[in-house]
Write a protein that holds these residues in place. Structure first.
Motif, PDB file in Angstrom:
ATOM      1  N   UNK A   1      -6.025   1.955   3.852  1.00 34.81           N
ATOM      2  CA  UNK A   1      -6.136   1.040   2.704  1.00 34.81           C
ATOM      3  C   UNK A   1      -7.584   0.950   2.209  1.00 34.81           C
ATOM      4  N   UNK A   2      -8.571   0.597   3.070  1.00 31.53           N
ATOM      5  CA  UNK A   2      -9.955   0.561   2.572  1.00 31.53           C
ATOM      6  C   UNK A   2     -10.505   1.931   2.191  1.00 31.53           C
ATOM      7  N   UNK A   3      -9.922   3.006   2.732  1.00 25.04           N
ATOM      8  CA  UNK A   3     -10.368   4.337   2.320  1.00 25.04           C
ATOM      9  C   UNK A   3      -9.861   4.665   0.920  1.00 25.04           C
ATOM     10  N   UNK A   4      -8.609   4.311   0.636  1.00 27.78           N
ATOM     11  CA  UNK A   4      -7.968   4.729  -0.609  1.00 27.78           C
ATOM     12  C   UNK A   4      -8.318   3.853  -1.801  1.00 27.78           C
TER      13      UNK A   4
ATOM     14  N   UNK B   1      -9.764  -5.096 -11.110  1.00 26.13           N
ATOM     15  CA  UNK B   1     -10.730  -5.318 -10.035  1.00 26.13           C
ATOM     16  C   UNK B   1     -10.248  -4.616  -8.753  1.00 26.13           C
ATOM     17  N   UNK B   2     -11.094  -4.644  -7.747  1.00 25.56           N
ATOM     18  CA  UNK B   2     -10.775  -3.958  -6.496  1.00 25.56           C
ATOM     19  C   UNK B   2      -9.519  -4.541  -5.860  1.00 25.56           C
ATOM     20  N   UNK B   3      -9.291  -5.829  -6.042  1.00 26.31           N
ATOM     21  CA  UNK B   3      -8.066  -6.440  -5.518  1.00 26.31           C
ATOM     22  C   UNK B   3      -6.840  -5.789  -6.138  1.00 26.31           C
ATOM     23  N   UNK B   4      -6.860  -5.582  -7.448  1.00 28.01           N
ATOM     24  CA  UNK B   4      -5.729  -4.946  -8.123  1.00 28.01           C
ATOM     25  C   UNK B   4      -5.474  -3.546  -7.577  1.00 28.01           C
ATOM     26  N   UNK B   5      -6.545  -2.792  -7.381  1.00 31.17           N
ATOM     27  CA  UNK B   5      -6.397  -1.431  -6.873  1.00 31.17           C
ATOM     28  C   UNK B   5      -5.873  -1.435  -5.432  1.00 31.17           C
ATOM     29  N   UNK B   6      -6.281  -2.441  -4.664  1.00 34.82           N
ATOM     30  CA  UNK B   6      -5.823  -2.524  -3.271  1.00 34.82           C
ATOM     31  C   UNK B   6      -4.323  -2.788  -3.209  1.00 34.82           C
ATOM     32  N   UNK B   7      -3.831  -3.708  -4.057  1.00 36.35           N
ATOM     33  CA  UNK B   7      -2.391  -3.966  -4.098  1.00 36.35           C
ATOM     34  C   UNK B   7      -1.646  -2.708  -4.527  1.00 36.35           C
ATOM     35  N   UNK B   8      -2.203  -1.997  -5.503  1.00 34.04           N
ATOM     36  CA  UNK B   8      -1.590  -0.731  -5.947  1.00 34.04           C
ATOM     37  C   UNK B   8      -1.499   0.249  -4.782  1.00 34.04           C
ATOM     38  N   UNK B   9      -2.580   0.383  -4.033  1.00 35.00           N
ATOM     39  CA  UNK B   9      -2.620   1.329  -2.919  1.00 35.00           C
ATOM     40  C   UNK B   9      -1.613   0.948  -1.845  1.00 35.00           C
ATOM     41  N   UNK B  10      -1.525  -0.328  -1.504  1.00 36.34           N
ATOM     42  CA  UNK B  10      -0.636  -0.736  -0.418  1.00 36.34           C
ATOM     43  C   UNK B  10       0.819  -0.501  -0.792  1.00 36.34           C
ATOM     44  N   UNK B  11       1.200  -0.866  -2.017  1.00 38.95           N
ATOM     45  CA  UNK B  11       2.582  -0.620  -2.435  1.00 38.95           C
ATOM     46  C   UNK B  11       2.878   0.879  -2.489  1.00 38.95           C
TER      47      UNK B  11
ATOM     48  N   UNK C   1      -7.780  13.797  -0.108  1.00 41.59           N
ATOM     49  CA  UNK C   1      -9.141  13.467   0.322  1.00 41.59           C
ATOM     50  C   UNK C   1      -9.116  12.276   1.276  1.00 41.59           C
ATOM     51  N   UNK C   2      -8.347  11.244   0.902  1.00 40.70           N
ATOM     52  CA  UNK C   2      -8.253  10.050   1.750  1.00 40.70           C
ATOM     53  C   UNK C   2      -7.651  10.394   3.103  1.00 40.70           C
ATOM     54  N   UNK C   3      -6.619  11.242   3.108  1.00 43.22           N
ATOM     55  CA  UNK C   3      -5.989  11.627   4.365  1.00 43.22           C
ATOM     56  C   UNK C   3      -6.954  12.428   5.236  1.00 43.22           C
ATOM     57  N   UNK C   4      -7.732  13.302   4.603  1.00 41.18           N
ATOM     58  CA  UNK C   4      -8.722  14.087   5.355  1.00 41.18           C
ATOM     59  C   UNK C   4      -9.781  13.173   5.962  1.00 41.18           C
ATOM     60  N   UNK C   5     -10.261  12.226   5.176  1.00 40.28           N
ATOM     61  CA  UNK C   5     -11.255  11.275   5.685  1.00 40.28           C
ATOM     62  C   UNK C   5     -10.687  10.460   6.842  1.00 40.28           C
ATOM     63  N   UNK C   6      -9.417  10.104   6.730  1.00 38.60           N
ATOM     64  CA  UNK C   6      -8.768   9.328   7.783  1.00 38.60           C
ATOM     65  C   UNK C   6      -8.721  10.115   9.092  1.00 38.60           C
ATOM     66  N   UNK C   7      -8.320  11.391   9.012  1.00 38.11           N
ATOM     67  CA  UNK C   7      -8.256  12.238  10.211  1.00 38.11           C
ATOM     68  C   UNK C   7      -9.642  12.449  10.781  1.00 38.11           C
TER      69      UNK C   7
END
Length: 360
Positions: free
Chosen positions: A251-254, A269-279, A344-350
């Motif tokens: 979540x914080x990576x994406x 805002x970043x909150x909006x993008x975070x909700x988008x990412x989680x869903x 990219x996010x998945x690579x960073x996570x690994x």
């Protein structure tokens, strides 16, 4: 009489001191309006629920109340989940926008759904794939197995030579027949052992392919990569276990990566993008679960692969367009970029799991 007053004074003093140490949160004290005090925070009750903490003013301490709480929790969650899941699949953008706008009571929160979806996904994967501890995949264990097979083949060949000699020197037809049976059985045994040996050696050649033969300059990450290269099978298993425990890190990576697509749109805002990412992660996790189950019941790998390639981009497009109210082209190019950013996010996570030494 004096003793009575002193005793009453001691009781009052003790009660005052007790309340100074522990507030009257657990006492049921009736107020002037007759409603009493909240058993959770001690505030005076005005109505059925506490206006300070929201707790119900009627606390039932019975076994029946436990059953009531269980049923309420199940059906309350079920009611929300059946409103949330269809929208998550069909109208993800609208779901995201409405949740951000403040419609919370109707839907399961994205984070709660994510935790449930991750648990469900790994439970299904483990049920389908079975338990795997990575043993037997190291080069040392494989070499020992090959050596053991070599010994067995050698012993079988020695026994075969003796059986062939016995067959040649047999003086009766019955003895020659018995020796011939021994020769046939030993020949088949040797053939099976040699086949197993070759299969084990060819499997070792396939496992010799490294995951990534690179040097990053970051010592912890390089160490994790080296361990993964030494034992790819065990590395994948441990990566799976670590991914389950640290899946929230996605979540914080994406979220910042999604925010890059809307730098010039200050209304988001970043909150909006975070909700988008989680869903979005909710849907992708549930999709993996469904595809895993489809594979388990015999659906072809071709169908599963095509679904895995086509469905995520379409879902991202629909969610982008609905959540941010974008036009078709604006949503399309962002979808293309976001698919790349997802990798990219998945690579960073690994890399993060490897670098932090979570591979064990």
């Amino acid at each position: 009489m004096t003793g009575g007053f002193e005793a009453a004074g001691d009781i009052a003093t003790g009660a005052f001191m007790g309340r100074s140490v522990e507030p009257r949160a657990g006492e049921h004290v009736h107020g002037a309006d007759g409603h009493g005090a909240c058993l959770n925070c001690g505030a005076a009750l005005i109505g059925e629920f506490c206006h300070e903490c929201g707790q119900n003013g009627h606390v039932h301490k019975t076994l029946a109340s436990i059953g009531h709480d269980l049923l309420h929790g199940v059906f309350h969650f079920e009611g929300k989940i059946w409103r949330t899941l269809p929208m998550l699949v069909i109208r993800p953008g609208e779901l995201t926008r409405r949740y951000i706008a403040g419609e919370r009571a109707k839907f399961v929160s994205p984070l709660a759904l994510y935790l449930f979806a991750v648990f469900l996904m790994f439970a299904v994967i483990h049920s389908v794939a079975g338990e795997f501890d990575g043993e037997g995949l190291t080069s040392t264990n494989r070499a020992a197995a090959v050596e053991k097979l070599d010994t067995q083949i050698g012993n079988a060949k020695s026994a075969l030579a003796k059986a062939q000699a016995a067959q040649t020197s047999a003086k009766t037809a019955a003895k020659r027949a018995d020796a011939a049976d021994d020769v046939k059985a030993l020949t088949m045994t040797i053939s099976g052992l040699e086949t197993a040996r070759e299969g084990l050696k060819s499997d070792a050649d396939e496992k010799a392919v490294t995951i990534a033969d690179i040097k990053t300059g970051w010592a912890p990450l390089d160490h994790g990569i080296a361990k993964a290269n030494a034992n790819p099978g065990l590395a994948i298993y441990k990566l799976q276990m670590s991914a389950y425990k640290y899946s929230w890190v996605l979540i914080p990576i994406s979220a910042p990566l999604v925010a890059l697509l809307f730098l010039w749109r200050r209304r988001y805002h970043l909150y909006d993008h975070t909700i988008f990412v989680i869903y979005s992660l909710d849907f992708m996790t549930l999709l993996v679960t469904v595809l895993t189950l489809l594979g388990a019941i015999g659906v072809g790998s071709g169908v599963i692969s095509i679904t895995a390639m086509l469905v995520p981009p379409v879902h991202i497009y629909k969610q982008l367009r609905g959540a941010y109210q974008l036009r078709r082209f604006s949503a399309f190019w962002r979808m293309c970029v976001l698919v790349i950013l997802a990798f990219v996010a998945l690579t960073l996570f690994v890399m993060l799991l490897l670098g932090l030494g979570l591979m064990g």
